[in-house]
Design a protein around this motif. Structure first.
Motif, short mmCIF file in Angstrom:
data_model
loop_
_atom_site.label_atom_id
_atom_site.label_comp_id
_atom_site.label_asym_id
_atom_site.label_seq_id
_atom_site.Cartn_x
_atom_site.Cartn_y
_atom_site.Cartn_z
N PHE A 1 0.83 -1.20 0.00
CA PHE A 1 0.00 0.00 0.00
C PHE A 1 0.86 1.26 0.00
O PHE A 1 0.60 2.21 -0.74
N ILE A 2 1.92 1.29 0.83
CA ILE A 2 2.79 2.47 0.90
C ILE A 2 3.50 2.71 -0.42
O ILE A 2 3.62 3.85 -0.88
N CYS A 3 3.98 1.63 -1.06
CA CYS A 3 4.62 1.77 -2.37
C CYS A 3 3.65 2.39 -3.38
O CYS A 3 4.02 3.28 -4.16
N ALA A 4 2.40 1.92 -3.36
CA ALA A 4 1.40 2.43 -4.29
C ALA A 4 1.09 3.90 -4.02
O ALA A 4 1.00 4.71 -4.95
N VAL A 5 0.94 4.27 -2.73
CA VAL A 5 0.64 5.66 -2.38
C VAL A 5 1.80 6.57 -2.76
O VAL A 5 1.60 7.67 -3.29
N LEU A 6 3.04 6.13 -2.49
CA LEU A 6 4.20 6.93 -2.86
C LEU A 6 4.26 7.15 -4.37
O LEU A 6 4.62 8.24 -4.83
N ALA A 7 3.93 6.12 -5.13
CA ALA A 7 3.93 6.25 -6.59
C ALA A 7 2.89 7.28 -7.03
O ALA A 7 3.17 8.16 -7.86
N VAL A 8 1.67 7.19 -6.46
CA VAL A 8 0.61 8.14 -6.81
C VAL A 8 1.01 9.56 -6.42
O VAL A 8 0.81 10.52 -7.18
N LEU A 9 1.58 9.71 -5.23
CA LEU A 9 1.98 11.03 -4.75
C LEU A 9 3.08 11.60 -5.64
O LEU A 9 3.04 12.78 -6.01
N GLU A 10 4.05 10.79 -6.02
CA GLU A 10 5.14 11.25 -6.89
C GLU A 10 4.60 11.69 -8.25
O GLU A 10 5.02 12.72 -8.79
N ILE A 11 3.67 10.92 -8.80
CA ILE A 11 3.07 11.29 -10.09
C ILE A 11 2.34 12.62 -9.98
O ILE A 11 2.50 13.51 -10.83
N SER A 12 1.55 12.79 -8.94
CA SER A 12 0.78 14.02 -8.77
C SER A 12 1.68 15.22 -8.53
O SER A 12 1.48 16.29 -9.11
N LEU A 13 2.68 15.05 -7.66
CA LEU A 13 3.57 16.16 -7.35
C LEU A 13 4.47 16.51 -8.52
O LEU A 13 4.98 17.63 -8.60
N TYR B 1 -8.16 20.94 -11.59
CA TYR B 1 -7.92 21.01 -10.15
C TYR B 1 -6.94 19.96 -9.63
O TYR B 1 -6.72 19.88 -8.42
N LEU B 2 -6.36 19.16 -10.51
CA LEU B 2 -5.47 18.10 -10.06
C LEU B 2 -4.26 18.67 -9.33
O LEU B 2 -3.82 18.14 -8.30
N GLU B 3 -3.72 19.75 -9.85
CA GLU B 3 -2.58 20.39 -9.22
C GLU B 3 -2.94 20.91 -7.83
O GLU B 3 -2.15 20.79 -6.87
N HIS B 4 -4.15 21.45 -7.69
CA HIS B 4 -4.60 21.92 -6.38
C HIS B 4 -4.62 20.77 -5.38
O HIS B 4 -4.16 20.93 -4.24
N GLY B 5 -5.18 19.62 -5.81
CA GLY B 5 -5.23 18.47 -4.91
C GLY B 5 -3.86 18.03 -4.47
O GLY B 5 -3.65 17.68 -3.29
N GLY C 1 -3.70 12.03 1.62
CA GLY C 1 -3.17 12.60 0.39
C GLY C 1 -3.81 12.00 -0.84
O GLY C 1 -4.19 12.71 -1.78
N ALA C 2 -3.93 10.66 -0.86
CA ALA C 2 -4.51 9.99 -2.02
C ALA C 2 -5.96 10.39 -2.23
O ALA C 2 -6.41 10.59 -3.37
N ALA C 3 -6.71 10.56 -1.14
CA ALA C 3 -8.12 10.95 -1.24
C ALA C 3 -8.25 12.35 -1.84
O ALA C 3 -9.11 12.60 -2.70
N LEU C 4 -7.42 13.27 -1.39
CA LEU C 4 -7.47 14.64 -1.91
C LEU C 4 -7.18 14.68 -3.40
O LEU C 4 -7.84 15.37 -4.17
N ILE C 5 -6.17 13.92 -3.82
CA ILE C 5 -5.81 13.89 -5.23
C ILE C 5 -6.96 13.29 -6.06
O ILE C 5 -7.29 13.78 -7.13
N GLY C 6 -7.57 12.23 -5.52
CA GLY C 6 -8.69 11.62 -6.22
C GLY C 6 -9.87 12.56 -6.34
O GLY C 6 -10.50 12.66 -7.41
N VAL C 7 -10.19 13.29 -5.27
CA VAL C 7 -11.32 14.23 -5.30
C VAL C 7 -11.03 15.37 -6.27
O VAL C 7 -11.93 15.82 -7.00
N SER C 8 -9.80 15.84 -6.30
CA SER C 8 -9.46 16.94 -7.22
C SER C 8 -9.57 16.47 -8.67
O SER C 8 -10.00 17.24 -9.54
N LEU C 9 -9.19 15.22 -8.94
CA LEU C 9 -9.34 14.68 -10.29
C LEU C 9 -10.82 14.58 -10.67
O LEU C 9 -11.22 14.96 -11.77
N TRP C 10 -11.63 14.09 -9.75
CA TRP C 10 -13.08 13.98 -9.97
C TRP C 10 -13.70 15.36 -10.21
O TRP C 10 -14.52 15.53 -11.11
N SER C 11 -13.28 16.36 -9.43
CA SER C 11 -13.78 17.73 -9.61
C SER C 11 -13.39 18.28 -10.98
O SER C 11 -14.17 18.99 -11.62
#
Length: 362
Positions: A47-59, A298-302, A331-341
């Motif tokens: 799970f941590i590896c997956a979250v780090l990957a998502v966070l790195e992609i978003s950032l 809004y992805l960048e905002h998330g 962090g993952a939830a915020l990024i997901g919500v910003s993508l949905w928005s």
């Protein structure tokens, strides 16, 4: 570089990234199993590896856009070199060597000893990391908070996701140094809640984190000014290659520091951020070849809200234990919500990306 964009689907650009993802997540799960011998440990590492990957992609979303814009000015030879050698430097340099250096400095040991401890004596390594956690949390939290606040305290920012908050922050951005003052006030508050040497350590590490952010900003401004005076040949060759590598390091710094809020395991950090770096590379190639930029409003905002949450959590971790799962989910939830928005906004306003129209104008 690769086959013509017209004959290649969007998913076709991410073949290597998918392969690295499967291998990396499997390796991360194996590390979790070897460390704990339980399925819970396996699932946590996965799970941590997956979250780090998502966070790195978003950032690193901005990183891909900057890379794409600069790569268009480079010769095909240097484009290929950046997309091959550059990714090796990015993954092994910033995602492995740099975190190792942070651990070594924080724990007052040399990098080789830190690596040996991480590989051969995880319990001793964990103990040293626990002792160094206060300094890492203060340094990283301060750096991340400056990254997030600088994004929102910007009077030129006119796209707002959470309007009532972001409009006020943009308005107060006209006050010079407002984000620095805000961070210093928080530093003083949290340092006052700690006792003795811990308070001094927190204060010193926070100041170093603030100085590091300011130095990165100065370096980025210097590079921007230097880029404008480069000759055409330099822009298309080694000069541009070096410029992009330093920019990648600057963009990656927040992701590397933020990773310590999720885990102190060097190898899991390297795996998660390495997976994310491969997606950034694939995204860069796609943006260059197809002549299009991702347009999720809004992805960048998330991503930057996620940075702010990580920074606050790192500060709070100096006072209490906060489970890594909670940190990752926030962090993952915020990024997901910003993508949905962003998708909802595009549908409501009839925003669609027409590649044929773009190519016709080019």
């Amino acid at each position: 570089m690769t086959p013509p964009a017209a004959s290649k689907s969007v998913l076709g650009y991410f073949g290597w990234a998918f392969a690295v993802t499967l291998g990396g997540l499997a390796l991360g799960a194996l590390l979790g199993w070897n460390a704990t011998g339980t399925f819970g440990g396996l699932a946590t590492a996965f799970f941590i590896c997956a979250v780090l990957a998502v966070l790195e992609i978003s950032l690193s979303f901005d990183n891909a856009i900057v890379n794409a814009n600069k790569l268009k000015e480079m010769t095909p030879v240097w484009q290929h070199r950046f997309l091959t050698w550059g990714i090796i430097i990015a993954v092994f340099g910033m995602r492995i060597v740099f975190p190792l250096a942070i651990v070594a400095i924080a724990a007052h040991i040399n990098p080789w000893e830190a690596l040996k401890l991480a590989a051969a004596e995880p319990e001793q390594y964990a103990r040293i990391m626990q002792d160094a956690h206060l300094a890492i949390a203060a340094f990283g939290g301060t750096f991340l908070m400056m990254v997030g606040l600088t994004y929102f305290f910007n009077h030129e920012k006119d796209v707002h996701w959470i309007s009532f908050l972001e409009k006020r922050m943009a308005h107060f951005a006209t006050i010079k140094g407002v984000e620095i003052a805000f961070v210093l006030i928080l530093v003083l508050i949290f340092s006052s809640l700690l006792d003795g040497n811990e308070s001094t350590t927190f204060l010193h590490a926070s100041i170093y984190g603030l100085l590091t952010f300011l130095l990165v900003e100065v370096l980025a401004g210097f590079l921007d000014a230097s880029q404008k005076t480069m000759s055409t040949a330099a822009k298309g060759g080694f000069g541009a290659f070096l410029y992009l590598e330093i920019l990648d390091a600057s963009f990656s710094f927040d992701g590397v520091i933020g990773a310590f809020a999720l885990t102190q395991n060097l190898f899991i950090i390297a795996i998660g951020l390495g997976i994310g770096a491969m997606y950034v590379r694939s995204m860069t190639i796609m943006l260059v070849e197809k002549g299009t930029l991702a347009h999720y409003r809004y992805l960048e905002h998330g991503a930057f809200y996620a940075i702010l949450i990580l920074s606050v959590i790192m500060y709070m971790q100096t006072l209490m234990h906060i489970p890594e799962v909670i940190t990752g989910l926030g962090g993952a939830a915020l990024i997901g919500v910003s993508l949905w928005s962003s998708i909802r906004y595009n549908k409501r306003n009839g925003v669609a990306h027409d590649e044929r129209s773009h190519r016709a104008k080019a």
